[in-house]
Design a protein around this motif. Structure first.
Motif, PDB file in Angstrom:
ATOM      1  N   ASP A 134      11.038 -11.915   1.070  1.00 44.38           N
ATOM      2  CA  ASP A 134      12.741 -11.351   1.040  1.00 44.38           C
ATOM      3  C   ASP A 134      13.602 -12.683   0.922  1.00 44.38           C
ATOM      4  O   ASP A 134      14.666 -12.480   0.324  1.00 44.38           O
ATOM      5  N   ASN A 135      12.996 -13.784   1.348  1.00 45.84           N
ATOM      6  CA  ASN A 135      13.882 -15.099   1.098  1.00 45.84           C
ATOM      7  C   ASN A 135      12.750 -16.364   1.003  1.00 45.84           C
ATOM      8  O   ASN A 135      11.735 -16.104   1.214  1.00 45.84           O
ATOM      9  N   TRP A 136      13.337 -17.243  -0.015  1.00 45.65           N
ATOM     10  CA  TRP A 136      12.662 -18.116  -0.401  1.00 45.65           C
ATOM     11  C   TRP A 136      13.383 -19.584  -0.083  1.00 45.65           C
ATOM     12  O   TRP A 136      14.515 -19.697  -0.263  1.00 45.65           O
ATOM     13  N   GLU A 137      12.686 -20.630   0.268  1.00 47.49           N
ATOM     14  CA  GLU A 137      13.135 -21.841   0.844  1.00 47.49           C
ATOM     15  C   GLU A 137      12.809 -22.859  -0.416  1.00 47.49           C
ATOM     16  O   GLU A 137      11.752 -22.717  -0.924  1.00 47.49           O
ATOM     17  N   SER A 138      13.531 -23.770  -0.182  1.00 49.91           N
ATOM     18  CA  SER A 138      13.164 -25.178  -0.793  1.00 49.91           C
ATOM     19  C   SER A 138      13.004 -26.391   0.269  1.00 49.91           C
ATOM     20  O   SER A 138      13.740 -27.094   0.234  1.00 49.91           O
ATOM     21  N   PRO A 139      11.787 -26.282   0.802  1.00 44.10           N
ATOM     22  CA  PRO A 139      11.648 -27.133   1.758  1.00 44.10           C
ATOM     23  C   PRO A 139      11.869 -28.649   1.860  1.00 44.10           C
ATOM     24  O   PRO A 139      12.057 -29.426   2.779  1.00 44.10           O
TER      25      PRO A 139
ATOM     26  N   TYR B  73       0.724  -1.146  -0.127  1.00 44.49           N
ATOM     27  CA  TYR B  73      -0.043  -0.074  -0.130  1.00 44.49           C
ATOM     28  C   TYR B  73       0.863   1.308   0.082  1.00 44.49           C
ATOM     29  O   TYR B  73       1.680   1.383   0.776  1.00 44.49           O
ATOM     30  N   ASN B  74       0.453   2.211  -0.881  1.00 46.28           N
ATOM     31  CA  ASN B  74       1.333   3.693  -0.942  1.00 46.28           C
ATOM     32  C   ASN B  74       0.247   4.668  -0.312  1.00 46.28           C
ATOM     33  O   ASN B  74      -0.762   4.954  -1.143  1.00 46.28           O
ATOM     34  N   SER B  75       0.633   5.348   0.733  1.00 45.64           N
ATOM     35  CA  SER B  75      -0.429   6.115   1.314  1.00 45.64           C
ATOM     36  C   SER B  75      -0.312   7.379   0.533  1.00 45.64           C
ATOM     37  O   SER B  75      -1.256   8.179   0.511  1.00 45.64           O
ATOM     38  N   LEU B  76       0.650   7.703  -0.417  1.00 48.84           N
ATOM     39  CA  LEU B  76       0.777   8.859  -1.098  1.00 48.84           C
ATOM     40  C   LEU B  76      -0.083   8.838  -2.075  1.00 48.84           C
ATOM     41  O   LEU B  76      -0.564   9.738  -2.643  1.00 48.84           O
ATOM     42  N   THR B  77      -0.331   7.952  -3.123  1.00 45.46           N
ATOM     43  CA  THR B  77      -1.186   7.638  -3.774  1.00 45.46           C
ATOM     44  C   THR B  77      -2.498   6.837  -3.612  1.00 45.46           C
ATOM     45  O   THR B  77      -3.418   6.926  -4.642  1.00 45.46           O
ATOM     46  N   ASP B  78      -2.664   6.609  -2.376  1.00 46.01           N
ATOM     47  CA  ASP B  78      -3.804   5.713  -1.945  1.00 46.01           C
ATOM     48  C   ASP B  78      -4.136   4.447  -2.754  1.00 46.01           C
ATOM     49  O   ASP B  78      -5.117   4.427  -3.166  1.00 46.01           O
ATOM     50  N   GLY B  79      -3.035   3.885  -3.300  1.00 42.51           N
ATOM     51  CA  GLY B  79      -3.259   2.769  -4.051  1.00 42.51           C
ATOM     52  C   GLY B  79      -2.043   1.607  -3.764  1.00 42.51           C
ATOM     53  O   GLY B  79      -1.377   1.959  -2.545  1.00 42.51           O
ATOM     54  N   PHE B  80      -1.953   0.824  -4.510  1.00 43.56           N
ATOM     55  CA  PHE B  80      -1.065  -0.261  -4.366  1.00 43.56           C
ATOM     56  C   PHE B  80       0.062  -0.303  -5.450  1.00 43.56           C
ATOM     57  O   PHE B  80      -0.306  -0.135  -6.545  1.00 43.56           O
ATOM     58  N   ASP B  81       1.247  -0.513  -4.948  1.00 43.96           N
ATOM     59  CA  ASP B  81       2.326  -0.695  -5.801  1.00 43.96           C
ATOM     60  C   ASP B  81       3.067  -2.011  -5.876  1.00 43.96           C
ATOM     61  O   ASP B  81       2.863  -2.739  -4.844  1.00 43.96           O
ATOM     62  N   PHE B  82       3.280  -2.570  -7.150  1.00 45.08           N
ATOM     63  CA  PHE B  82       3.651  -4.002  -7.012  1.00 45.08           C
ATOM     64  C   PHE B  82       5.335  -3.975  -7.474  1.00 45.08           C
ATOM     65  O   PHE B  82       5.694  -3.274  -8.199  1.00 45.08           O
ATOM     66  N   GLY B  83       5.864  -4.923  -6.519  1.00 45.77           N
ATOM     67  CA  GLY B  83       7.299  -5.113  -6.723  1.00 45.77           C
ATOM     68  C   GLY B  83       7.669  -6.530  -7.000  1.00 45.77           C
ATOM     69  O   GLY B  83       7.109  -7.467  -6.333  1.00 45.77           O
ATOM     70  N   LEU B  84       8.839  -6.856  -7.650  1.00 46.56           N
ATOM     71  CA  LEU B  84       8.924  -8.194  -7.847  1.00 46.56           C
ATOM     72  C   LEU B  84       9.891  -8.602  -6.857  1.00 46.56           C
ATOM     73  O   LEU B  84      10.912  -8.122  -6.339  1.00 46.56           O
TER      74      LEU B  84
END
Length: 309
Positions: free
Chosen positions: A95-100, A20-31
């Motif tokens: 942030d981190n991904w596992e191969s369980p 959530y981006n409070s400046l735009t009152d919307g959502f930003d997507f990040g890889l």
């Protein structure tokens, strides 16, 4: 979660996270995860962010997208998905991904650190691809996984351990994969499958008769029996590659199953032939009927696909 299935044009398994981006009152997507960067010599995600699966590395990460991906509805920082030769999970929002399902066999010789050239061991699950898993609502300690090449996996302890089940001595002769499961009780389970290698997508192999069917187990998946007659009451001449005079149009790839306990009706979805139903299974089981009665139940096709419009 995204990804393509047309190798090598596939863009690779990717996960995007919205914030959530409070400046735009919307959502930003990040890889937050890109398994293989097809625009950068198929570079893998950085090692400090991905605990590589030894199985995935051995086969070159055949990266064709997720079969399934889910986010924990009670804790959105936990998510995971599986595809060909890999299963990855995150517990910290990407942030981190596992191969369980890969164990590192040399941890005792490296003070718990993962170092180059170490050995690893399989847990027995990731040697093939799990399409999905269903737990029995009548007894949630028993669950069944649809698995390519080895038919199915079964757990009887709520997922603590799994076993390869459904061998040829179980009654599933000629079946490669059980695609789906449905449940009538804690003991009675329906399974549908076929003899296609992996999943029947992208091409139309094994639409033919003699390629699968519908099965019932009243032993929690230990033994299986083909359910109903091999023919239907209304075989359609429009079915692809089917000769209705042979009376075996139900012996085909069956991909999905659902049981209606109120109407005592079983519904199955097939490859290239539409939806069929079978009535009266539970009635026979409840009154202690014989297997021969299950064998004589008559399948009925209730549609033959979506049509031309």
């Amino acid at each position: 979660a995204t990804g393509g299935r047309s190798w090598p044009q596939a863009r690779g398994t990717a996960v995007w996270k919205s914030t959530y981006n409070s400046l735009t009152d919307g959502f930003d997507f990040g890889l937050v995860f890109l398994q293989a960067d097809v625009d950068n010599s198929y570079a893998l995600w950085p090692a400090d962010k991905l605990d590589y699966s030894a199985v995935g590395i051995d086969v070159g990460y055949w990266d064709a997208g997720y079969y399934t991906f889910a986010v924990n509805p009670m804790n959105s920082s936990e998510a995971g998905g599986s595809g060909n030769f890999f299963l990855h999970v995150t517990r910290n929002g990407g942030d981190n991904w596992e191969s369980p399902f890969t164990n590192h066999a040399d941890y005792c010789h490296s003070n718990g650190n993962r170092l180059p050239g170490q050995r690893w061991r399989s847990t027995g699950i990731e040697m093939t691809s799990v399409r999905w898993i269903k737990f029995n609502p009548h007894n949630v300690t028993s669950g069944f996984a649809s698995v390519a090449d080895i038919r199915m996996l079964r757990t009887l302890d709520g997922g603590d351990t799994f076993e390869i089940s459904g061998g040829t001595k179980s009654g599933l002769v000629g079946i490669n994969t059980l695609y789906d499961f449905a449940f009538a009780s804690s003991e009675v389970i329906f399974g549908v499958g076929g003899n296609f290698h992996d999943w029947p997508h992208e091409w139309y192999k094994n639409r033919l008769r003699g390629a699968g069917g519908v099965f019932i187990s009243w032993t929690v998946g230990t033994y299986w029996h083909r359910l109903g007659r091999r023919d239907s009451s209304n075989c359609s001449p429009d079915f692809l590659d089917v000769d209705c005079s042979l009376r075996d149009d139900m012996v085909r790839q069956v991909l999905s199953v659902e049981y209606d306990p109120v109407a005592d009706t079983l519904y199955v979805g097939t490859q290239a032939a539409g939806v069929a139903r079978l009535r009266g299974v539970r009635d026979i089981l409840d009154r202690g009927g014989f297997v021969e009665e299950l064998d004589m139940l008559q399948w009925e096709w209730i549609n033959t696909g979506l049509g031309d419009d």
